[in-house]
Design an enzyme around this catalytic site. Sequence first.
Site, mmCIF file in Angstrom:
data_model
loop_
_atom_site.group_PDB
_atom_site.id
_atom_site.type_symbol
_atom_site.label_atom_id
_atom_site.label_comp_id
_atom_site.label_asym_id
_atom_site.label_seq_id
_atom_site.Cartn_x
_atom_site.Cartn_y
_atom_site.Cartn_z
ATOM 1 C CB SER A 15 -26.666 -13.219 -38.458
ATOM 2 O OG SER A 15 -25.778 -12.829 -37.446
ATOM 3 N NE ARG A 67 -25.444 -25.347 -16.591
ATOM 4 C CZ ARG A 67 -25.886 -24.293 -17.278
ATOM 5 N NH1 ARG A 67 -25.989 -24.353 -18.578
ATOM 6 N NH2 ARG A 67 -26.223 -23.182 -16.656
ATOM 7 C CG MET A 92 -27.274 -16.809 -26.060
ATOM 8 S SD MET A 92 -25.572 -16.209 -26.335
ATOM 9 C CE MET A 92 -25.633 -14.680 -25.416
ATOM 10 N NE ARG A 93 -29.114 -23.721 -21.006
ATOM 11 C CZ ARG A 93 -29.608 -23.409 -19.802
ATOM 12 N NH1 ARG A 93 -30.099 -22.218 -19.567
ATOM 13 N NH2 ARG A 93 -29.593 -24.296 -18.830
ATOM 14 C CG ASN A 109 -18.190 -19.193 -28.362
ATOM 15 O OD1 ASN A 109 -19.331 -19.166 -28.829
ATOM 16 N ND2 ASN A 109 -17.783 -18.320 -27.450
ATOM 17 C CG HIS A 111 -16.919 -13.370 -26.682
ATOM 18 N ND1 HIS A 111 -17.997 -13.621 -25.865
ATOM 19 C CD2 HIS A 111 -16.321 -12.255 -26.198
ATOM 20 C CE1 HIS A 111 -18.052 -12.690 -24.929
ATOM 21 N NE2 HIS A 111 -17.048 -11.847 -25.097
ATOM 22 C CG ASP A 147 -16.945 -15.772 -23.138
ATOM 23 O OD1 ASP A 147 -17.357 -16.550 -24.013
ATOM 24 O OD2 ASP A 147 -17.672 -14.962 -22.554
ATOM 25 C CD GLU A 176 -20.059 -11.364 -33.970
ATOM 26 O OE1 GLU A 176 -20.645 -12.457 -33.903
ATOM 27 O OE2 GLU A 176 -20.368 -10.390 -33.259
HETATM 28 C C1 GAR Z 1 -23.224 -12.786 -32.035
HETATM 29 O O1 GAR Z 1 -22.851 -11.443 -31.957
HETATM 30 C C2 GAR Z 1 -22.271 -13.645 -31.237
HETATM 31 O O2 GAR Z 1 -20.946 -13.192 -31.276
HETATM 32 C C3 GAR Z 1 -22.833 -13.517 -29.851
HETATM 33 O O3 GAR Z 1 -24.221 -13.553 -30.016
HETATM 34 C C4 GAR Z 1 -24.549 -13.034 -31.305
HETATM 35 C C5 GAR Z 1 -25.394 -14.045 -32.004
HETATM 36 O O4 GAR Z 1 -25.887 -13.523 -33.201
HETATM 37 N N1 GAR Z 1 -22.372 -14.558 -28.987
HETATM 38 C C6 GAR Z 1 -22.223 -14.415 -27.683
HETATM 39 O O5 GAR Z 1 -22.474 -13.396 -27.077
HETATM 40 C C7 GAR Z 1 -21.712 -15.659 -26.978
HETATM 41 N N2 GAR Z 1 -21.380 -15.346 -25.641
HETATM 42 P P1 GAR Z 1 -26.356 -14.490 -34.350
HETATM 43 O O6 GAR Z 1 -27.387 -15.437 -33.715
HETATM 44 O O7 GAR Z 1 -27.009 -13.581 -35.348
HETATM 45 O O8 GAR Z 1 -25.174 -15.218 -34.886
#
Ligand code: GAR
Length: 217
Positions: A15, A67, A92-93, A109, A111, A147, A176
Amino acid sequence: MHRKRTAIFISGRGSNMRALIEAARAPDYPAMIALVLSNRPEAEGLAFAKAEGIPTAAVDHKIYAGRDEFEKSIEVLLDLHRIELICLAGFMRLLTPHFVRAWAQRLINIHPALLPAYRGLHTHERALADGVKIHGCTVHFVVPEMDEGPIIAQAAVGVHDDDTPETLAARVLVQEHLIYPAALALVACGRLHVSDNRTHIDGADQDFAPLQVPKID
Ligand code: GAR
């Protein structure tokens, strides 16, 4: 105007990716989305990017020995598409320090917490468990430490008495989608500078306000 060729890395829903793609439709937006890359071939977000005509790539981390090998494939794609900036959007990597340093100040990024509070996972659950009254989200430059890194933008939401992790996450997600396109615009137009772990906007005192800080709801 040269629009910075930007890659978005996702792992799932996408999203935030969608919010960035939609912002970049404006011809005067300083970044164009030139690649969407996922480490999970089944990531839902890939379909939206494809439908928008944006090149997509699935680099399945599971088929790599480590990696470094995974990132070598990513680097090839970044080079192929002449990428200048990278946005992690629910990617998420963890990236290696080598990769992160190579992209210093060109890698950002989002968060789902007001950093430096609640690094890591399950931020909304942890915020509720701590009884905080304000929660939110952060866009920051990526550094090797997870982070951490200079903060580009943040937005706060009030925590409601009847919030669950899901309702809180949904309210944070709205923010976000506002701050990520604004933060990318700031980075892409080259008016953001970092000194002593803090970001500064050139000409912020002038008529320049791509970053509308949302009010606490
Ligand atoms: C979002 O809330 C983002 O901030 C979080 O994952 C979600 C992804 O949603 N990111 C983390 O937690 C990174 N550590 P999305 O795929 O709908 O953008």
